[in-house]
Design a protein around this motif. Structure first.
Motif, short mmCIF file in Angstrom:
data_model
loop_
_atom_site.label_atom_id
_atom_site.label_comp_id
_atom_site.label_asym_id
_atom_site.label_seq_id
_atom_site.Cartn_x
_atom_site.Cartn_y
_atom_site.Cartn_z
N ALA A 113 0.82 -1.22 0.00
CA ALA A 113 0.00 0.00 0.00
C ALA A 113 0.85 1.27 0.00
O ALA A 113 2.05 1.25 0.34
N ALA A 114 0.17 2.35 -0.36
CA ALA A 114 0.85 3.65 -0.47
C ALA A 114 1.45 4.08 0.87
O ALA A 114 2.46 4.78 0.91
N ASP A 115 0.84 3.63 1.97
CA ASP A 115 1.37 4.04 3.30
C ASP A 115 2.16 2.91 3.95
O ASP A 115 2.39 2.93 5.16
N SER A 116 2.58 1.92 3.15
CA SER A 116 3.39 0.85 3.75
C SER A 116 4.82 1.35 3.94
O SER A 116 5.19 2.42 3.42
N HIS A 117 5.66 0.58 4.62
CA HIS A 117 7.04 1.03 4.85
C HIS A 117 7.85 0.99 3.55
O HIS A 117 8.87 1.65 3.41
N ALA A 118 7.39 0.22 2.55
CA ALA A 118 8.15 0.15 1.28
C ALA A 118 7.18 0.00 0.11
O ALA A 118 7.09 -1.06 -0.51
N PRO A 119 6.42 1.08 -0.19
CA PRO A 119 5.46 0.97 -1.30
C PRO A 119 6.14 0.67 -2.63
O PRO A 119 7.19 1.24 -2.94
N ASP A 120 5.56 -0.23 -3.40
CA ASP A 120 6.13 -0.58 -4.73
C ASP A 120 5.41 0.15 -5.86
O ASP A 120 5.82 0.04 -7.02
N GLY A 121 4.38 0.89 -5.52
CA GLY A 121 3.63 1.63 -6.54
C GLY A 121 4.44 2.62 -7.33
O GLY A 121 4.42 2.60 -8.58
N PRO A 122 5.20 3.49 -6.67
CA PRO A 122 5.96 4.51 -7.42
C PRO A 122 6.88 3.91 -8.48
O PRO A 122 6.92 4.39 -9.63
N GLY A 123 7.57 2.84 -8.14
CA GLY A 123 8.47 2.21 -9.12
C GLY A 123 7.69 1.58 -10.25
O GLY A 123 8.05 1.70 -11.43
N ASN A 124 6.56 0.96 -9.91
CA ASN A 124 5.74 0.32 -10.95
C ASN A 124 5.13 1.34 -11.91
O ASN A 124 5.05 1.10 -13.11
N ILE A 125 4.72 2.49 -11.35
CA ILE A 125 4.16 3.53 -12.24
C ILE A 125 5.24 4.07 -13.16
O ILE A 125 5.04 4.24 -14.37
N ALA A 126 6.42 4.29 -12.62
CA ALA A 126 7.53 4.82 -13.45
C ALA A 126 7.84 3.84 -14.59
O ALA A 126 8.01 4.24 -15.74
N ASP A 127 7.88 2.55 -14.27
CA ASP A 127 8.14 1.54 -15.31
C ASP A 127 7.02 1.52 -16.35
O ASP A 127 7.26 1.42 -17.55
N ALA A 128 5.78 1.63 -15.88
CA ALA A 128 4.64 1.57 -16.80
C ALA A 128 4.64 2.77 -17.74
O ALA A 128 4.37 2.66 -18.94
N VAL A 129 5.00 3.95 -17.20
CA VAL A 129 5.09 5.14 -18.06
C VAL A 129 6.20 4.95 -19.10
O VAL A 129 6.02 5.22 -20.29
N ALA A 130 7.31 4.39 -18.66
CA ALA A 130 8.43 4.15 -19.61
C ALA A 130 8.00 3.18 -20.70
O ALA A 130 8.29 3.38 -21.89
#
Ligand code: ASN
Length: 322
Positions: A113-130
């Protein structure tokens, strides 16, 4: 530099809250994209903000409509959809069946989740945009990008409940090497199917699983309850126990197609066995799903019946897209 539209639907990537009420989707797509660099430009919109386990076929059609609208905008080079992972394989597959643009559409999400200690969303969104900005991924249809791997929507399924890379199956078309998208394959594409009317949202297609001791009662009940088709997730290569072949014959005679898929996570349905097995089920009128798993078989069946309720042509139309 590409211009990417990011459309949010919710899911763990947008979720927070660890208390008794549990984690729920709440963040806007705008907030999810705050960490994106400036290699590409993007505009973000929220379509929905919900867990994907709550979506229905009307929601899937609404997501498809928003994506098609974004693809029609001349300045949009690609689309990213953030979505819960639970049912991403269904939404992405529907959009792949309808995809008539050359522009990439890339689904992604998160396992933390976005408020977890290590969210994986930001990296996944960056990869998806690329990936969505990658010229070599044009004309590859709808894709799922997760944890550095890019798969076709067709054939992909959530295979792991908690792993960083929950998806498997489909065709791996690319992977990330740092910020670089390395394209490694191009999938065979079928012609896009027409966009369905609102009737799609109300097409009932149920999934019944075979198991030791299973009876065809639920198969018959699904039809009696108004299902327009039923997917039978058979055992192994496509088998079911006593009584199922008779029930398939009755449903088929009543104009309710039965699609024979498999509860096995991978591998095709190949009618092989007698004594009630796949050979008898196909002879009774079941339509083999070939490589499609039960969940994507259901989406294809609902779309085909929304486009044309005539069940006489259903088997041929389904086989052409399975
Ligand atoms: N990882 C996730 O996104 C799972 C979440 N329950 C969902 O599908 O919305």
């Amino acid at each position: 530099m590409a211009h990417i539209r990011i459309l949010g639907t919710g899911g763990t990537i947008a979720s927070r809250g660890q208390g008794e009420s549990g984690s729920v989707a709440s963040d806007t797509t705008e907030s999810l994209t705050a960490s994106l660099g400036n290699e590409h430009t993007f505009t973000s919109r929220d379509i929905l903000t919900t867990g994907s386990y709550r979506l229905d076929l009307q929601d899937l059609r609404a997501i498809a409509e928003q994506v098609h609208g974004a693809l029609a905008e001349d300045d949009v080079d690609g689309v990213v959809v953030t979505h819960g992972t639970d049912t991403m394989e269904e939404t992405a597959f529907l959009l792949d069946l309808l995809h008539s643009s050359s522009k990439p559409v890339v689904f992604t999400g998160a396992q933390r989740a976005a408020d977890s200690h290590a969210p994986d969303g930001p990296g996944n969104i960056a990869d998806a945009v690329a990936a969505a900005a990658t010229e070599q991924l044009r004309d590859t249809g709808v894709l799922i990008s997760f944890s550095g791997t890019v798969l076709t929507a067709r054939g992909a399924r959530k295979a792991q409940t908690t792993a960083d890379s929950p998806f498997a199956g489909g065709v791996q078309v690319a992977h990330l090497l740092g910020d670089e998208v390395v394209v490694t394959a191009r999938p065979q594409r079928r012609p896009p199917l027409p966009f369905p009317g609102h009737v799609f949202g109300g097409i009932g297609v149920e999934i019944i699983t075979a198991y030791p001791g299973a009876t065809p009662a639920l198969l018959r009940h699904a039809a009696a309850d108004g299902a327009k088709a039923v997917v039978l997730a058979g055992t192994g290569i496509g088998n079911a126990g006593p009584g199922f072949a008779d029930a398939v014959a009755d449903l088929s005679a009543d104009g309710v197609p039965v699609i024979l898929s498999s509860r096995a996570p991978w591998g095709p349905v190949v009618p092989t066995y007698g004594n009630g097995g796949g050979k008898d089920l196909i002879r009774a009128g079941a339509v083999g799903s070939r490589d499609l798993n039960p969940f994507q078989s259901r989406i294809l069946a609902a779309l085909l019946l929304a486009l044309d309720p005539a069940t006489e042509t259903f088997a041929e139309r389904f086989t052409a897209y399975s």
